[in-house]
Write a protein that holds these residues in place. Structure first.
Motif, PDB file in Angstrom:
ATOM      1  N   THR A  90       0.859  -1.182   0.000  1.00  0.00           N
ATOM      2  CA  THR A  90       0.000   0.000   0.000  1.00  0.00           C
ATOM      3  C   THR A  90       0.900   1.238   0.000  1.00  0.00           C
ATOM      4  OG1 THR A  90      -0.082   0.266   2.410  1.00  0.00           O
ATOM      5  CG2 THR A  90      -1.717  -1.243   1.404  1.00  0.00           C
ATOM      6  N   PHE A  91       0.279   2.400   0.020  1.00  0.00           N
ATOM      7  CA  PHE A  91       1.064   3.642   0.070  1.00  0.00           C
ATOM      8  C   PHE A  91       1.850   3.760   1.372  1.00  0.00           C
ATOM      9  CE2 PHE A  91      -1.598   4.792  -3.512  1.00  0.00           C
ATOM     10  CZ  PHE A  91      -0.676   5.419  -4.334  1.00  0.00           C
ATOM     11  N   GLU A  92       1.479   3.029   2.404  1.00  0.00           N
ATOM     12  CA  GLU A  92       2.257   3.018   3.647  1.00  0.00           C
ATOM     13  C   GLU A  92       3.652   2.442   3.429  1.00  0.00           C
ATOM     14  OE1 GLU A  92       0.056   0.826   6.555  1.00  0.00           O
ATOM     15  OE2 GLU A  92      -1.501   2.347   6.722  1.00  0.00           O
ATOM     16  N   ASP A  93       3.804   1.601   2.395  1.00  0.00           N
ATOM     17  CA  ASP A  93       5.079   0.954   2.104  1.00  0.00           C
ATOM     18  C   ASP A  93       5.989   1.786   1.193  1.00  0.00           C
ATOM     19  OD1 ASP A  93       4.445  -1.585   3.464  1.00  0.00           O
ATOM     20  OD2 ASP A  93       2.930  -1.784   1.893  1.00  0.00           O
ATOM     21  N   VAL A  94       5.470   2.879   0.646  1.00  0.00           N
ATOM     22  CA  VAL A  94       6.246   3.702  -0.287  1.00  0.00           C
ATOM     23  C   VAL A  94       7.306   4.486   0.482  1.00  0.00           C
ATOM     24  CG1 VAL A  94       6.152   5.590  -1.972  1.00  0.00           C
ATOM     25  CG2 VAL A  94       4.341   3.852  -1.930  1.00  0.00           C
ATOM     26  N   VAL A  95       8.552   4.367   0.015  1.00  0.00           N
ATOM     27  CA  VAL A  95       9.659   5.090   0.653  1.00  0.00           C
ATOM     28  C   VAL A  95      10.208   6.209  -0.228  1.00  0.00           C
ATOM     29  CG1 VAL A  95      10.326   3.169   2.147  1.00  0.00           C
ATOM     30  CG2 VAL A  95      11.372   3.384  -0.116  1.00  0.00           C
ATOM     31  N   LYS A  96       9.944   6.141  -1.552  1.00  0.00           N
ATOM     32  CA  LYS A  96      10.453   7.168  -2.464  1.00  0.00           C
ATOM     33  C   LYS A  96       9.479   7.372  -3.610  1.00  0.00           C
ATOM     34  CE  LYS A  96      13.742   9.839  -4.319  1.00  0.00           C
ATOM     35  NZ  LYS A  96      13.026  10.948  -4.882  1.00  0.00           N
ATOM     36  N   GLU A  97       9.218   8.617  -3.893  1.00  0.00           N
ATOM     37  CA  GLU A  97       8.342   9.002  -5.000  1.00  0.00           C
ATOM     38  C   GLU A  97       9.096  10.005  -5.864  1.00  0.00           C
ATOM     39  OE1 GLU A  97       3.964  10.670  -4.822  1.00  0.00           O
ATOM     40  OE2 GLU A  97       5.410  12.298  -4.597  1.00  0.00           O
ATOM     41  N   THR A  98       9.036   9.800  -7.183  1.00  0.00           N
ATOM     42  CA  THR A  98       9.579  10.784  -8.108  1.00  0.00           C
ATOM     43  C   THR A  98       8.453  11.214  -9.034  1.00  0.00           C
ATOM     44  OG1 THR A  98      11.734   9.699  -8.003  1.00  0.00           O
ATOM     45  CG2 THR A  98      11.400  11.304  -9.769  1.00  0.00           C
ATOM     46  N   LEU A  99       8.222  12.513  -9.101  1.00  0.00           N
ATOM     47  CA  LEU A  99       7.141  13.084  -9.892  1.00  0.00           C
ATOM     48  C   LEU A  99       7.748  13.981 -10.961  1.00  0.00           C
ATOM     49  CD1 LEU A  99       3.852  14.495  -8.552  1.00  0.00           C
ATOM     50  CD2 LEU A  99       5.196  15.882 -10.119  1.00  0.00           C
ATOM     51  N   TYR A 100       7.359  13.716 -12.207  1.00  0.00           N
ATOM     52  CA  TYR A 100       7.790  14.532 -13.341  1.00  0.00           C
ATOM     53  C   TYR A 100       6.552  15.233 -13.882  1.00  0.00           C
ATOM     54  CZ  TYR A 100      11.630  11.203 -13.060  1.00  0.00           C
ATOM     55  OH  TYR A 100      12.673  10.430 -12.614  1.00  0.00           O
ATOM     56  N   THR A 101       6.668  16.517 -14.155  1.00  0.00           N
ATOM     57  CA  THR A 101       5.512  17.252 -14.656  1.00  0.00           C
ATOM     58  C   THR A 101       5.939  18.327 -15.657  1.00  0.00           C
ATOM     59  OG1 THR A 101       3.564  18.552 -14.039  1.00  0.00           O
ATOM     60  CG2 THR A 101       5.539  18.878 -12.712  1.00  0.00           C
ATOM     61  N   THR A 102       4.998  18.667 -16.524  1.00  0.00           N
ATOM     62  CA  THR A 102       5.240  19.761 -17.456  1.00  0.00           C
ATOM     63  C   THR A 102       4.774  21.088 -16.865  1.00  0.00           C
ATOM     64  OG1 THR A 102       3.121  19.332 -18.532  1.00  0.00           O
ATOM     65  CG2 THR A 102       5.071  18.268 -19.489  1.00  0.00           C
ATOM     66  N   ASP A 131      10.145  19.358 -20.062  1.00  0.00           N
ATOM     67  CA  ASP A 131       9.459  19.830 -21.273  1.00  0.00           C
ATOM     68  C   ASP A 131       8.351  18.889 -21.724  1.00  0.00           C
ATOM     69  OD1 ASP A 131      10.954  22.143 -21.520  1.00  0.00           O
ATOM     70  OD2 ASP A 131      12.487  21.165 -22.752  1.00  0.00           O
ATOM     71  N   ARG A 132       8.649  17.571 -21.706  1.00  0.00           N
ATOM     72  CA  ARG A 132       7.626  16.606 -22.097  1.00  0.00           C
ATOM     73  C   ARG A 132       7.966  15.243 -21.542  1.00  0.00           C
ATOM     74  NH1 ARG A 132       7.408  13.700 -27.803  1.00  0.00           N
ATOM     75  NH2 ARG A 132       6.781  12.099 -26.368  1.00  0.00           N
ATOM     76  N   LEU A 133       6.960  14.360 -21.584  1.00  0.00           N
ATOM     77  CA  LEU A 133       7.098  12.998 -21.107  1.00  0.00           C
ATOM     78  C   LEU A 133       7.053  12.033 -22.286  1.00  0.00           C
ATOM     79  CD1 LEU A 133       4.745  13.704 -18.167  1.00  0.00           C
ATOM     80  CD2 LEU A 133       7.057  12.836 -17.876  1.00  0.00           C
ATOM     81  N   TYR A 134       7.209  10.742 -22.002  1.00  0.00           N
ATOM     82  CA  TYR A 134       7.208   9.728 -23.051  1.00  0.00           C
ATOM     83  C   TYR A 134       5.943   9.808 -23.901  1.00  0.00           C
ATOM     84  CZ  TYR A 134       7.578   5.129 -25.255  1.00  0.00           C
ATOM     85  OH  TYR A 134       7.654   4.114 -26.163  1.00  0.00           O
ATOM     86  N   GLU A 135       4.793   9.855 -23.219  1.00  0.00           N
ATOM     87  CA  GLU A 135       3.535  10.049 -23.942  1.00  0.00           C
ATOM     88  C   GLU A 135       3.376  11.544 -24.174  1.00  0.00           C
ATOM     89  OE1 GLU A 135       0.199   8.098 -22.114  1.00  0.00           O
ATOM     90  OE2 GLU A 135       1.330   6.242 -21.850  1.00  0.00           O
ATOM     91  N   PRO A 136       3.292  11.990 -25.420  1.00  0.00           N
ATOM     92  CA  PRO A 136       3.317  13.424 -25.728  1.00  0.00           C
ATOM     93  C   PRO A 136       2.207  14.245 -25.073  1.00  0.00           C
ATOM     94  CG  PRO A 136       3.306  12.107 -27.752  1.00  0.00           C
ATOM     95  CD  PRO A 136       3.219  11.164 -26.611  1.00  0.00           C
ATOM     96  N   THR A 137       1.068  13.631 -24.767  1.00  0.00           N
ATOM     97  CA  THR A 137      -0.034  14.382 -24.153  1.00  0.00           C
ATOM     98  C   THR A 137       0.001  14.349 -22.628  1.00  0.00           C
ATOM     99  OG1 THR A 137      -1.476  12.453 -24.320  1.00  0.00           O
ATOM    100  CG2 THR A 137      -1.564  14.043 -26.137  1.00  0.00           C
ATOM    101  N   ALA A 138       0.905  13.569 -22.048  1.00  0.00           N
ATOM    102  CA  ALA A 138       0.983  13.458 -20.588  1.00  0.00           C
ATOM    103  C   ALA A 138       1.519  14.754 -19.978  1.00  0.00           C
ATOM    104  CB  ALA A 138       1.853  12.286 -20.181  1.00  0.00           C
TER     105      ALA A 138
END
Length: 152
Positions: A90-102, A131-138
């Motif tokens: 679950t999210f209780e087990d998450v120790v690292k998050e990486t967020l990429y955004t435009t 600038d962009r992600l793998y999926e161009p509309t993401a």
């Protein structure tokens, strides 16, 4: 005593001279993979697995969303939840998050949606505007590392 020292010196010299020729023990990493409904447990086209488990650690590939909104972020984190649950995590087990955004400012405005999934127990996190992600509309993509307990 001199014989012991002489033997030790010769033995050390022998070890040093043969060091590169000594057999090396190789341990292969045992990977468990999960990828939606794929029989090969990975995406052959792009070349990745959605989740790779090594020991008690889960490495979850990025999940994208085409919109930075309550709806888009909720769907993204619900999909991450499905990835975690593939191994009973679950999210209780998450120790690292990486967020990429435009658009990091839009993510900041919608951060409360994200925070609800962690229930106040936040992981180490990195947010990066690109600038962009793998999926161009993401517009946003998140990957996770989770450490599951041996009880699970």
């Amino acid at each position: 005593m001199r014989n012991v020292i002489a033997i030790s010196v010769v033995f050390c010299a022998l070890l040093i001279s043969c060091g590169n020729q000594m057999p090396k023990t190789e341990q292969s990493i045992v990977k468990e993979k999960w990828h939606w409904d794929s029989p090969s447990k990975q995406n052959e086209n792009a070349g990745y697995a959605q989740v790779v488990k090594i020991g008690n650690t889960l490495y979850i590939s990025g999940i994208p969303s085409n919109e930075i909104s309550t709806k888009g972020i909720t769907q993204l984190y619900e999909t991450l939840s499905r990835c975690l649950s593939a191994y009973g995590a679950t999210f209780e087990d998450v120790v690292k998050e990486t967020l990429y955004t435009t658009d990091i400012e839009a993510m900041k405005e919608n951060n409360e949606v994200r925070k609800k999934f962690y229930g106040g127990d936040y992981p180490a996190a990195t947010w990066v505007q690109i600038d962009r992600l793998y999926e161009p509309t993401a517009q946003v993509e998140v990957d996770l590392i989770a450490e599951i307990s041996k009880k699970k």
